[in-house]
Design a protein around this motif. Structure first.
Motif, PDB file in Angstrom:
ATOM      1  N   ARG A 107     102.945 -26.053  42.646  1.00 38.34           N
ATOM      2  CA  ARG A 107     101.559 -25.640  42.408  1.00 38.34           C
ATOM      3  C   ARG A 107     101.525 -24.129  42.208  1.00 38.34           C
ATOM      4  NH1 ARG A 107      97.669 -28.429  46.784  1.00 38.34           N
ATOM      5  NH2 ARG A 107      96.174 -27.475  45.320  1.00 38.34           N
ATOM      6  N   LEU A 108     101.072 -23.701  41.041  1.00 35.68           N
ATOM      7  CA  LEU A 108     101.113 -22.292  40.666  1.00 35.68           C
ATOM      8  C   LEU A 108     100.451 -21.396  41.702  1.00 35.68           C
ATOM      9  CD1 LEU A 108     101.822 -20.128  38.553  1.00 35.68           C
ATOM     10  CD2 LEU A 108      99.616 -20.607  37.460  1.00 35.68           C
ATOM     11  N   GLU A 109      99.312 -21.811  42.218  1.00 32.71           N
ATOM     12  CA  GLU A 109      98.562 -20.968  43.146  1.00 32.71           C
ATOM     13  C   GLU A 109      99.311 -20.732  44.453  1.00 32.71           C
ATOM     14  OE1 GLU A 109      96.919 -25.228  43.605  1.00 32.71           O
ATOM     15  OE2 GLU A 109      97.672 -23.897  42.015  1.00 32.71           O
ATOM     16  N   GLU A 110     100.287 -21.575  44.771  1.00 36.65           N
ATOM     17  CA  GLU A 110     101.057 -21.399  45.993  1.00 36.65           C
ATOM     18  C   GLU A 110     102.252 -20.470  45.803  1.00 36.65           C
ATOM     19  OE1 GLU A 110     102.022 -25.277  47.442  1.00 36.65           O
ATOM     20  OE2 GLU A 110      99.935 -25.790  47.909  1.00 36.65           O
ATOM     21  N   ASN A 111     102.442 -19.983  44.595  1.00 33.94           N
ATOM     22  CA  ASN A 111     103.528 -19.042  44.304  1.00 33.94           C
ATOM     23  C   ASN A 111     102.992 -17.626  44.095  1.00 33.94           C
ATOM     24  OD1 ASN A 111     105.587 -21.069  44.292  1.00 33.94           O
ATOM     25  ND2 ASN A 111     104.845 -21.724  42.285  1.00 33.94           N
ATOM     26  N   ALA A 112     101.868 -17.324  44.721  1.00 33.42           N
ATOM     27  CA  ALA A 112     101.256 -16.002  44.594  1.00 33.42           C
ATOM     28  C   ALA A 112     101.760 -15.077  45.695  1.00 33.42           C
ATOM     29  CB  ALA A 112      99.739 -16.129  44.658  1.00 33.42           C
ATOM     30  N   GLY A 113     101.288 -13.828  45.698  1.00 30.89           N
ATOM     31  CA  GLY A 113     101.647 -12.873  46.734  1.00 30.89           C
ATOM     32  C   GLY A 113     102.911 -12.099  46.415  1.00 30.89           C
ATOM     33  N   PRO A 114     103.353 -11.251  47.354  1.00 30.40           N
ATOM     34  CA  PRO A 114     104.537 -10.405  47.113  1.00 30.40           C
ATOM     35  C   PRO A 114     105.796 -11.185  46.770  1.00 30.40           C
ATOM     36  CG  PRO A 114     103.331  -9.640  49.048  1.00 30.40           C
ATOM     37  CD  PRO A 114     102.708 -10.934  48.650  1.00 30.40           C
ATOM     38  N   LEU A 115     106.058 -12.277  47.496  1.00 27.18           N
ATOM     39  CA  LEU A 115     107.247 -13.065  47.188  1.00 27.18           C
ATOM     40  C   LEU A 115     107.136 -13.719  45.822  1.00 27.18           C
ATOM     41  CD1 LEU A 115     108.232 -14.827  50.529  1.00 27.18           C
ATOM     42  CD2 LEU A 115     109.376 -12.947  49.374  1.00 27.18           C
ATOM     43  N   GLY A 116     105.941 -14.184  45.480  1.00 31.80           N
ATOM     44  CA  GLY A 116     105.732 -14.772  44.167  1.00 31.80           C
ATOM     45  C   GLY A 116     105.999 -13.779  43.053  1.00 31.80           C
TER      46      GLY A 116
END
Length: 253
Positions: free
Chosen positions: A182-191
């Motif tokens: 799910r694209l939205e779960e790959n957000a943030g600094p690690l993403g």
């Protein structure tokens, strides 16, 4: 512990940005040979933190059957071994077992062989230049890949080679990126790191050889289970580990 080496990898990858952009426009990708020594040094430092601090102390104990095999004396192959640090650490911790590392990138195999010699484990560790999309030369109790399948030109062919090379009670240990379908779960600094490395290295080096181009974010758990089923693995277990970058799996025939 986790970010050592990322700076060097990104600096090296930034030198091929124009070539990556052109590949997006015209097709194809950028080969591994385009990346300078900073990338390989950075990758060695980055993954080395896991191998030095987590592999033997945390990950192997979380897989009791694998640990038992290694203690009693197993044949283990590491596919996509890179500079070979994982096998050196395993050989030091489990000296009764025998280890071989396969990698298609000759400079990494040369460096791995030197590291094994310096560590004094060449009596039980060796490295060979070999494309794992071809059949592996041997049968093994344990086969490992550490952040390899998402980079593979032919991931299904590599998984099939691993499946065929496992002994009937063998275990395939797969470490890969802790990403989501799910694209939205790959957000943030690690993403941001995952997407950046994927575009600037993982995706493009696979496409350079006409490969699948899974990239860093293309081998989430759902995709691994899908590919594993294609080649015949009957069981996929996600091993509980505390690592923001990676997921660990045990696969069996």
């Amino acid at each position: 512990m986790f970010f050592g080496g990322v700076h060097e990898m990104l600096l090296s990858a930034s030198s091929v940005v124009d070539r990556v952009a052109e590949a997006f426009r015209a097709g194809g990708g950028v080969p591994q040979s385009a990346y300078d020594e900073r990338f390989w040094d950075g990758m060695d430092r980055f993954s080395g933190a896991w191998f030095d601090n987590a592999l033997v102390g945390q990950w192997i104990p979380a897989m009791p059957d694998v640990e038992r095999k290694l203690r009693h004396g197993a044949d283990l192959a590491d596919v996509g071994c890179g500079r070979g640090r994982a096998l050196v650490r395993l050989a030091e911790a489990f000296p009764a077992s025998r280890y071989v590392g396969y990698d298609a990138f000759a400079p990494s195999v040369e460096r791995a062989t030197r590291q094994a010699r310096e560590a004094g484990v060449t009596d039980r560790v060796r490295y060979e230049i070999h494309d794992a999309a071809m059949e592996l030369p041997g049968r093994f109790d344990v086969i490992t890949t550490f952040d390899v399948i998402h980079d593979a030109v032919e991931p299904v062919a590599v998984l099939r080679s691993i499946f065929n090379a496992l002994k009937p009670d063998g275990v395939y240990v797969c470490l890969d990126v802790n990403c989501s379908d799910r694209l939205e779960e790959n957000a943030g600094p690690l993403g941001c790191i995952f997407h950046g490395i994927s575009i600037l290295y993982c995706l493009t080096t696979s496409l350079a050889k006409g490969g699948a181009g899974l990239g860093t974010l293309g081998l989430h758990e759902h995709k691994l289970r899908e590919l594993a089923a294609v080649v015949g693995f009957s069981d996929v277990r996600r091993v509980p580990i505390q690592n923001p970058f990676n997921n660990l799996y045990e696969l069996r025939r």
